[in-house]
Design a protein around this motif. Structure first.
Motif, PDB file in Angstrom:
ATOM      1  N   GLU A  89       4.412  10.325  -6.880  1.00 39.84           N
ATOM      2  CA  GLU A  89       5.344  10.629  -7.965  1.00 39.84           C
ATOM      3  C   GLU A  89       4.606  11.046  -9.235  1.00 39.84           C
ATOM      4  N   GLN A  90       3.428  10.459  -9.490  1.00 45.30           N
ATOM      5  CA  GLN A  90       2.649  10.824 -10.672  1.00 45.30           C
ATOM      6  C   GLN A  90       2.029  12.210 -10.533  1.00 45.30           C
ATOM      7  N   VAL A  91       1.649  12.579  -9.315  1.00 43.59           N
ATOM      8  CA  VAL A  91       0.971  13.850  -9.068  1.00 43.59           C
ATOM      9  C   VAL A  91       1.966  15.000  -8.902  1.00 43.59           C
ATOM     10  N   ALA A  92       3.154  14.719  -8.397  1.00 39.17           N
ATOM     11  CA  ALA A  92       4.130  15.763  -8.026  1.00 39.17           C
ATOM     12  C   ALA A  92       4.420  16.800  -9.110  1.00 39.17           C
ATOM     13  N   PRO A  93       4.508  16.438 -10.388  1.00 39.04           N
ATOM     14  CA  PRO A  93       4.805  17.467 -11.392  1.00 39.04           C
ATOM     15  C   PRO A  93       3.706  18.532 -11.547  1.00 39.04           C
ATOM     16  N   TYR A  94       2.517  18.252 -11.041  1.00 42.44           N
ATOM     17  CA  TYR A  94       1.378  19.141 -11.247  1.00 42.44           C
ATOM     18  C   TYR A  94       1.031  20.020 -10.045  1.00 42.44           C
ATOM     19  N   VAL A  95       1.662  19.763  -8.909  1.00 40.71           N
ATOM     20  CA  VAL A  95       1.338  20.498  -7.687  1.00 40.71           C
ATOM     21  C   VAL A  95       2.617  20.968  -7.008  1.00 40.71           C
ATOM     22  N   ARG A  96       2.511  21.962  -6.152  1.00 40.03           N
ATOM     23  CA  ARG A  96       3.681  22.519  -5.469  1.00 40.03           C
ATOM     24  C   ARG A  96       3.479  22.460  -3.961  1.00 40.03           C
ATOM     25  N   PHE A  97       4.106  21.475  -3.339  1.00 43.39           N
ATOM     26  CA  PHE A  97       4.063  21.343  -1.884  1.00 43.39           C
ATOM     27  C   PHE A  97       5.475  21.445  -1.327  1.00 43.39           C
ATOM     28  N   LYS A  98       5.586  22.015  -0.140  1.00 43.80           N
ATOM     29  CA  LYS A  98       6.884  22.144   0.514  1.00 43.80           C
ATOM     30  C   LYS A  98       7.347  20.817   1.094  1.00 43.80           C
ATOM     31  N   ARG A  99       6.403  19.958   1.492  1.00 47.75           N
ATOM     32  CA  ARG A  99       6.797  18.732   2.170  1.00 47.75           C
ATOM     33  C   ARG A  99       5.999  17.541   1.655  1.00 47.75           C
ATOM     34  N   TRP A 100       6.721  16.554   1.146  1.00 50.67           N
ATOM     35  CA  TRP A 100       6.137  15.291   0.703  1.00 50.67           C
ATOM     36  C   TRP A 100       6.433  14.227   1.742  1.00 50.67           C
ATOM     37  N   THR A 101       5.476  13.366   2.023  1.00 47.67           N
ATOM     38  CA  THR A 101       5.648  12.311   3.012  1.00 47.67           C
ATOM     39  C   THR A 101       6.526  11.206   2.437  1.00 47.67           C
ATOM     40  N   ASP A 102       7.549  10.837   3.187  1.00 45.45           N
ATOM     41  CA  ASP A 102       8.390   9.701   2.807  1.00 45.45           C
ATOM     42  C   ASP A 102       7.535   8.428   2.892  1.00 45.45           C
ATOM     43  N   SER A 103       7.716   7.515   1.964  1.00 46.57           N
ATOM     44  CA  SER A 103       6.866   6.313   1.930  1.00 46.57           C
ATOM     45  C   SER A 103       6.973   5.475   3.202  1.00 46.57           C
ATOM     46  N   ILE A 145       0.846  -1.199   0.000  1.00 50.51           N
ATOM     47  CA  ILE A 145       0.000   0.000   0.000  1.00 50.51           C
ATOM     48  C   ILE A 145       0.880   1.248   0.000  1.00 50.51           C
ATOM     49  N   ALA A 146       1.949   1.234   0.800  1.00 51.21           N
ATOM     50  CA  ALA A 146       2.886   2.369   0.820  1.00 51.21           C
ATOM     51  C   ALA A 146       3.497   2.575  -0.570  1.00 51.21           C
ATOM     52  N   LEU A 147       3.812   1.494  -1.257  1.00 46.61           N
ATOM     53  CA  LEU A 147       4.369   1.594  -2.617  1.00 46.61           C
ATOM     54  C   LEU A 147       3.350   2.211  -3.576  1.00 46.61           C
ATOM     55  N   THR A 148       2.094   1.792  -3.485  1.00 47.06           N
ATOM     56  CA  THR A 148       1.034   2.384  -4.310  1.00 47.06           C
ATOM     57  C   THR A 148       0.955   3.884  -4.081  1.00 47.06           C
ATOM     58  N   LEU A 149       1.015   4.303  -2.816  1.00 48.27           N
ATOM     59  CA  LEU A 149       0.913   5.725  -2.491  1.00 48.27           C
ATOM     60  C   LEU A 149       2.162   6.490  -2.931  1.00 48.27           C
ATOM     61  N   LYS A 150       3.312   5.860  -2.840  1.00 52.65           N
ATOM     62  CA  LYS A 150       4.543   6.496  -3.325  1.00 52.65           C
ATOM     63  C   LYS A 150       4.451   6.732  -4.830  1.00 52.65           C
ATOM     64  N   GLN A 151       3.998   5.721  -5.567  1.00 51.27           N
ATOM     65  CA  GLN A 151       3.858   5.857  -7.016  1.00 51.27           C
ATOM     66  C   GLN A 151       2.833   6.933  -7.374  1.00 51.27           C
ATOM     67  N   THR A 152       1.744   6.993  -6.610  1.00 46.77           N
ATOM     68  CA  THR A 152       0.733   8.024  -6.834  1.00 46.77           C
ATOM     69  C   THR A 152       1.327   9.412  -6.598  1.00 46.77           C
ATOM     70  N   VAL A 154      -3.249  20.314   2.298  1.00 48.52           N
ATOM     71  CA  VAL A 154      -2.830  18.923   2.452  1.00 48.52           C
ATOM     72  C   VAL A 154      -3.362  18.125   1.267  1.00 48.52           C
ATOM     73  N   LEU A 155      -2.511  17.305   0.689  1.00 44.03           N
ATOM     74  CA  LEU A 155      -2.900  16.357  -0.346  1.00 44.03           C
ATOM     75  C   LEU A 155      -2.889  14.987   0.316  1.00 44.03           C
ATOM     76  N   TYR A 156      -3.970  14.232   0.173  1.00 43.28           N
ATOM     77  CA  TYR A 156      -4.049  12.969   0.907  1.00 43.28           C
ATOM     78  C   TYR A 156      -4.773  11.894   0.110  1.00 43.28           C
ATOM     79  N   ALA A 157      -4.573  10.657   0.559  1.00 44.69           N
ATOM     80  CA  ALA A 157      -5.316   9.511   0.035  1.00 44.69           C
ATOM     81  C   ALA A 157      -6.420   9.214   1.040  1.00 44.69           C
TER      82      ALA A 157
END
Length: 185
Positions: free
Chosen positions: A24-38, A15-22, A91-94
């Protein structure tokens, strides 16, 4: 500085891998100061903040007593969403699909903890897994609107909850200090 603690549902590696991949796919389109480590993905039930030894012992005893009354259950990812302005979410979340068991566990834990003077946030509980926070600048890329993000898939069996300690400046930043298994019935 005192150690801060929170109670959460840890996530299995797939599940953590799925969220990490998600992320990475979203990151080019949004600007956040802090991304959660998987390694730090989790679903928070309660954030306690600083606790003295007596409070920590109370929490450990109450959590153990309550979790032993439940069996393992499943949670399913739902979609990527945001808290706050849709063009600049804080906050961006699943999110996860509604789980009556999860809601009941949180409610059953909150009552005795509050009775023991443990600080409990009484805002409406919205189960989620934080992907990123602290919007940086600009507006969301026009090709990506949160309401149009793909649905997430993934289901996992929740066998326990964990008490985590916050360790700023370290990776992983959250370290499990106690696990509370749900009992098979």
């Amino acid at each position: 500085m005192s150690d801060h603690f929170f109670l959460a549902v840890p996530l299995p590696e797939p599940i953590a891998l799925t969220l990490k991949q998600t992320s990475e796919q979203v990151a080019p389109y949004v600007r956040f100061k802090r991304w959660t480590d998987s390694r730090d993905f989790h679903l928070t039930l309660f954030f306690f903040g600083a606790l003295d030894d007596a409070q920590r012992l109370t929490i450990l005893n109450e959590i153990k007593r309550i979790t032993e009354q439940f069996s393992p259950f499943s949670l399913t990812l739902s979609r990527v969403e945001g808290f706050g302005d849709p063009n600049r979410p804080r906050v961006l979340y699943a999110s996860v699909k509604h789980s009556k068991t999860l809601m009941t566990i949180r409610e059953r834990l909150g009552e005795p903890l509050g009775d023991h003077g443990i600080p409990i946030d009484h805002r409406t509980f919205h189960p989620h897994i934080t992907l990123a926070k602290r919007w940086d600048e600009g507006m969301m890329h026009s090709q990506l609107q949160l309401e149009n993000l793909m649905a997430l898939s993934g289901t996992w069996k929740v066998t326990h909850v964990s008490l985590f300690k916050v360790c700023p400046g370290q990776l992983p930043q959250y370290q499990s200090v106690a696990e509370f298994p749900f009992l098979e019935k």
